[in-house]
Write an enzyme that holds these catalytic residues in place. Structure first.
Site, PDB file in Angstrom:
ATOM      1  N   PHE A   1      -8.296 -30.960  17.177  1.00  0.00           N
ATOM      2  CA  PHE A   1      -7.665 -32.174  16.670  1.00  0.00           C
ATOM      3  C   PHE A   1      -6.951 -31.855  15.367  1.00  0.00           C
ATOM      4  CE2 PHE A   1      -7.879 -35.941  13.881  1.00  0.00           C
ATOM      5  CZ  PHE A   1      -7.009 -36.752  14.593  1.00  0.00           C
TER       6      PHE A   1
ATOM      7  N   ARG B   1      16.630 -28.350  28.565  1.00  0.00           N
ATOM      8  CA  ARG B   1      17.789 -29.213  28.829  1.00  0.00           C
ATOM      9  C   ARG B   1      18.358 -29.681  27.492  1.00  0.00           C
ATOM     10  NH1 ARG B   1      14.870 -33.784  27.279  1.00  0.00           N
ATOM     11  NH2 ARG B   1      12.749 -33.677  28.019  1.00  0.00           N
TER      12      ARG B   1
ATOM     13  N   VAL C   1      17.924 -36.076  24.283  1.00  0.00           N
ATOM     14  CA  VAL C   1      18.482 -37.335  23.817  1.00  0.00           C
ATOM     15  C   VAL C   1      18.922 -37.205  22.354  1.00  0.00           C
ATOM     16  CG1 VAL C   1      17.979 -39.763  23.384  1.00  0.00           C
ATOM     17  CG2 VAL C   1      17.025 -38.639  25.397  1.00  0.00           C
TER      18      VAL C   1
ATOM     19  N   LYS D   1     -10.240 -35.807  25.269  1.00  0.00           N
ATOM     20  CA  LYS D   1      -9.151 -36.648  25.768  1.00  0.00           C
ATOM     21  C   LYS D   1      -9.319 -36.918  27.250  1.00  0.00           C
ATOM     22  CE  LYS D   1      -4.877 -35.429  23.331  1.00  0.00           C
ATOM     23  NZ  LYS D   1      -3.752 -34.505  23.449  1.00  0.00           N
TER      24      LYS D   1
END
Lengths: 502, 577
Positions: free
Chosen positions: A202, A292, A295, A158
């Site tokens: 992978f 945290r 969403v 990568k």
């Protein structure tokens, strides 16, 4: 106990936190930038403080102004929401130094979890499985081959600066490694001007599964089940759902246990998420932790019936968790679609503007979290999240149908405004998604096909089906002798009989 | 609901208490702990706040590698100087406030594993001024580097010579310059990091004498301070006057780096000059490139009949890889060194130190750019005299560090224009040709595209001259030739054929020593493959030519140049007939 809480955020999450505060009897102090001066949370709050110009780094990211606002408004706690300062250990530390209760983990823990390498090391020590690979850049083919041999094929090379499928090569056998390494590095150097590459195991057909946890300051922690967020584009989640139906109940329990164990081992408190990559066989690998509220937290709320933001505030106030692991029983299936003011056909370019029409879906087990009202303007200064449409149903199939129905009900219109609504409807019609066999690369791979389907949906049904005119069993309103308000301007009023007695 | 007033945005305010610092440049409030992590760079305006010598050492040296050199204490006060206070008094106070015994700290350290002598100045000690002790320590650092054969890294921050030591301070400029001169003669690398501020006696001595000069972003560096300049000549000064960026655009420093990039740059620079542990990268690359190398020998152009006009057009394709493209694809690492150290940095010529297949080299080349904007900025690859002077000083650099030179030639020609003439275009080209003809290190040149006239030749006087399949070298552009001899530029294709432009003729005439094949259709069709082919050719030629010692090299180069007479091909002069 917390009496007055400052919300250091904006948009839908600020509204969400304000609601939780209201229900808890906590006074709300909102902060806002110039462009958000008329936002929903400002209208809901007991006090609103203007903290700076629209640019986030001068308002929502500017710690001195926010802390000053909290102190002057007499707040005793600060909720950072997500994004902005929510994972900034300095902010947490400054709040503590100023005598403000920070709704989140201790700064030191946040610091550790915020550093990917440290987080990986700590979680490995806690016994969580890690994806084999290295966090350090690999400099030579020789070095890379040694790493690949150690972690086992297939591996992925990568580019550090890459993303969205570019600058990565999957290597399935040792003899192909050198070439793949050299090419990837050359591409990285040519395209990104940065030849740094990593080598990682992978996983084919991998899914993104994250576990919601909640820990109090007294050493108790529970897992609230998991969410599957595999439908993401360039690491931006679009659609989240729960539970992860591709895992067996045993695997899910084990994942939850690992997540809680990992979080407690570093002294985590509050709400948090442990992200895992799960391969085809159900083997999970820890990726990172989000310290945290997230969403997609409503997915978990609908599944468990637990108000996460409320619990988060109570824990921050020092309360013990009011429920134990066995009290948490996820039921049914929930889906969340992120409705973004973006144009998927133009590479998801932000498409903000004034919301002339904002019709929010309703109905059974349908929830829409937003910080916008009809007539508001989506500002280009902030993220493009317009709102989150979340549905619950007893099973996944029903949830998909309910979501499609709700999406079809939703109307967002305004000059220049585009949304991801059609894209979501197309996604929920994709055979792979319906059969729950998509993986994390699905969207990067199949986006053109999904977009094409979205376009055809758009052409066919702009709103709700209205192929034939409505069937009329009573005279049409035009024949109605009483003028209604909407036609008053066009039809001249019949002269009214004078009511005056004189 | 009530609204309360905005907390006042941070205007330059009295220093806030506790953990906060106000940025001296923009007034932004900075959390001290974060500022420490951000290396004392303001995230708002990118202002680089001043650093103490100790913080610099922590920033640059490998952790735990610092060993401070000991200097016998001395308290020089040769003039028994007194201004408002006694000088020894001031020294004592400076020592107390800065925690240092003088304005420079010297020691040895490792940077990225490479052992170096490190001398760091502290502006907090009497403004980093250079008196006798600073002169002694800095020249001591140079001597230590000489004695141990180590590179010397200095970090400068100084207001200039120390007034309190009068003329003794002035003479320190000569003392340290002499020490740096000996370092240069010994072929030892010196790198100077110019930080804010570096002025007067320091900038006019060792600070600008190092082999490589790196300016820290935004640093003010100059001889006379801006206020002195303004007061003396009463002129309006440009906003960026004397900043590191100003210096770079005037060719006076090699690079400008942000604080965070300084250490990585030093690590690469040291490695590219052979300091420090041989990286495994070097050897690994060396073997695996060699392996498939020998299979693919130099293709003697089979299609010797490539139409010269086709060659000309392919050589000019805007997508054709340029020198910078090759530097990023065919080479393993490259650090660009800017400027001619005199007048300007010519963007039409790029150069610097690079590594390829485990070999360290100096690379020079013309740069055209691709887009219109880039091409205009690069003046279409047509160098001004400062471009050739940059080449000259990099040739010197190569010779002092024994690094072979690779040049990549791709220019329509030297820039024709009055400014170029004023600054001595002919002189600059001639000097570059002469210098490369007598350079004591190997020179391998590759014509990668257009080789236009003297502007190209300045960079291709070499031991080996390679030509890419679709490249050419010509005495004049085909259009120019056609305009003169055919009286119309339309005849350019005919002129190109008459001049026999192209790799094949160069090879058969013995001017080029080899032809580098390109992917079918030209290098622009597959830039990565083209880079791979160029890399193989370069590694092969470098391996070959680096076996020769300097005397043999000079001798064979001279004979090679003398042999090129055109008698085995038709002379160019007959073209027009």
């Amino acid at each position: 106990m917390i009496d007055r809480l400052l919300i250091a955020n904006r948009g839908e999450i600020a509204v969400r936190i304000a609601r939780a505060c209201r229900e808890l009897g906590i006074e709300v102090v909102a902060v806002h930038s110039t462009s958000d001066r008329n936002s929903a949370v400002v209208a809901m709050a007991d006090e609103a403080v203007h903290i700076g110009p629209p640019a986030p780094r001068r308002s929502y990211l500017h710690v001195p102004n926010i802390v000053e606002a909290a102190l002057r408004a007499g707040a005793d706690a600060v909720h950072p929401g997500y994004g902005f300062l929510s994972e900034d250990p300095d902010f947490a530390e400054i709040c503590a130094a100023e005598g403000l209760t920070f709704v989140g983990p201790p700064p030191a823990v946040m610091q550790q979890m915020g550093n990917k390498a440290t987080a990986r090391r700590l979680m490995a020590e806690a016994g969580l499985p890690l994806l084999p690979g290295v966090v350090e850049p690999v400099r030579t083919a020789e070095e890379g081959r040694a790493i690949a041999d150690e972690i086992g094929y297939p591996v992925i090379v990568k580019a550090a600066a890459g993303g969205g499928g570019r600058g990565m090569t999957v290597v399935r056998a040792p003899e192909d490694f050198d070439e793949a390494f050299v090419t990837t590095r050359a591409v990285a150097r040519a395209v990104f001007r940065d030849p740094t590459v990593y080598v990682e195991r992978f996983l084919s057909g991998a899914r993104h599964v994250e576990v919601q946890i909640l820990c109090d300051a007294h050493g108790n922690g529970v897992s609230l089940g998991e969410r599957d967020c595999s439908l993401q584009r360039r690491h931006q989640k679009l659609l989240e759902e729960g539970p992860a139906g591709h895992l067996t109940p045993e695997q899910r329990t084990e994942l939850g246990r690992l997540a809680v164990h990992g979080a407690l081992s570093v002294g985590y408190t509050g709400a948090g998420t442990m992200e895992f990559l799960v391969d085809g066989s159900g083997a999970a690998f820890f990726m990172e932790m989000n310290a945290r509220i997230q969403v997609e937290h409503p997915v978990t709320e609908l599944l468990t019936g637990i108000d996460l933001v409320r619990e988060q505030i109570l824990v921050a106030a020092g309360r013990r968790l009011a429920f134990r692991q066995e009290d948490v029983v996820p039921r049914g299936a929930a889906i969340e679609c992120r409705i973004n003011a973006e144009d998927p056909t133009r590479g998801f370019a932000p498409a903000p503007g004034r919301l002339e029409v904002l019709q929010v879906p309703d109905g059974p087990w349908t929830r829409f979290d937003t910080g916008y009202r009809q007539g508001d303007t989506v500002s280009p200064d902030y993220d493009s999240l317009l709102g989150k449409l979340v549905v619950w149903a007893p099973d996944r199939d029903q949830a998909i149908r309910r979501m499609d129905r709700a999406l079809a009900e939703m109307r967002v219109e305004g000059p220049g405004v585009h949304t991801t609504i059609a894209l979501h409807r197309a996604l929920l019609r994709d055979p792979d998604v319906v059969a729950d066999r998509h993986d994390v690369q699905f969207l990067d791979r199949c986006l053109p096909a999904v977009l094409a389907r979205a376009a055809s949906l758009d052409d066919a049904a702009p709103g709700l089906p209205a192929a034939r005119g409505g069937l009329q069993l009573v005279p049409t309103p035009a024949a109605d002798p009483r003028p209604d308000r909407s036609t008053e301007g066009e039809i001249p009023c019949p002269p009214r009989p004078s009511l005056s007695t004189t | 609901m009530t609204r309360s007033a905005t907390p006042v945005p941070p205007v330059p305010a009295p220093q806030p208490p506790g953990g906060w610092v106000s940025c001296p440049a923009c007034g932004w409030l900075l959390y001290r702990k974060r500022l420490d992590r951000d290396l004392h760079v303001c995230p708002e305006c990118d202002h680089h706040l001043r650093l103490s010598a100790r913080a610099r050492i922590d920033l640059l040296a490998d952790p735990g590698s610092w060993t401070e050199a000991y200097f016998a204490p001395s308290t020089p006060d040769p003039l028994a100087f007194t201004d408002l206070r006694d000088y020894p008094d001031r020294l004592a106070e400076a020592e107390r406030r800065s925690g240092e015994s003088e304005a420079v700290v010297v020691g040895t350290a490792r940077i990225g594993g490479a052992e170096v002598v490190l001398a760091v100045m502290d502006f907090g000690f009497l403004g980093g001024s250079m008196g006798v002790e600073v002169g002694r320590r800095v020249s001591g650092a140079a001597e230590l580097a000489l004695e141990r054969g180590l590179p010397l890294v200095t970090v400068c921050a100084s207001g200039g010579a120390r007034m309190q030591e009068g003329v003794f301070s002035l003479l320190q400029m000569a003392r340290v310059s002499c020490a740096f001169g000996r370092l240069r003669e010994a072929g030892l690398l010196s790198v100077c990091v110019l930080t804010d501020p570096t002025y007067g006696g320091v900038s006019a001595s060792f600070a600008t004498l190092a082999s490589v000069l790196v300016g820290e972003r935004g640093a003010h560096v100059g001889f006379a301070g801006p206020r002195v300049v303004q007061e003396t000549i009463r002129a309006e000064l440009p906003r960026d006057f004397q900043t590191a960026e100003f210096l770079m655009s005037h060719g006076l420093v090699d690079r400008v780096e942000s604080r965070a990039e300084l250490r990585p740059l030093l690590v690469r620079l040291l490695a590219l000059h052979g300091a420090g542990p041989a990286t495994p990268a070097d050897r690994a690359e060396d073997t695996d490139t060699d392996a498939d190398e020998d299979v693919d020998t130099d293709v003697d152009t089979d299609d010797a009949d490539a139409d010269p006009w086709d060659v000309v057009q392919r050589a000019r394709v805007t997508e054709r890889p340029t020198t910078l493209d090759y530097l990023h694809t065919a080479f393993d690492d490259f650090v660009e060194l800017h400027g001619d150290r005199v007048f300007a940095d010519d963007p039409a010529v790029v150069g610097g130190v690079a590594s390829i297949g485990g070999r360290r080299v100096v690379v020079l080349g013309h740069e055209k750019g691709h887009t219109v904007r880039e091409r205009v900025a690069r003046n279409f690859g047509m160098p001004h005299p400062e471009g050739y002077r940059k080449a000259l000083r990099l040739l010197d650099h190569a010779e002092s560090f024994g690094l072979p030179v690779v040049t990549l030639v791709d220019t329509p020609g030297a820039h024709p224009g009055p400014e170029a003439e004023e600054r001595g275009q002919s002189h600059a080209i001639a000097e570059a040709i002469l210098r490369s003809s007598r350079l004591r290190v190997p020179v391998v040149s590759v014509v990668t595209g257009e080789g236009g006239s003297g502007g190209a030749l300045a960079l291709c006087t070499s031991d080996r001259l390679l030509v890419m399949e679709n490249a050419f070298l010509s005495v004049i552009s085909p259009e120019g030739c056609a305009a003169i001899l055919w009286r119309t530029a339309v005849a350019a294709p005919t002129a190109a054929r008459a001049m026999r432009l192209g790799a094949a003729h160069l090879r058969s005439a013995g001017i080029a020593t080899a032809v580098v094949p390109e992917p079918p259709g030209g290098a622009h069709t597959d830039p990565l493959a083209a880079a791979g082919l160029l890399r193989r050719a370069l590694v092969r030629e470098l391996d070959d030519v680096c076996r020769l010692d300097a005397a043999t090299l000079l001798d064979t180069r001279a004979r090679r140049l003398a042999r090129i007479s055109g008698d085995d091909g038709r002379p160019l002069q007959t073209v027009g007939s």
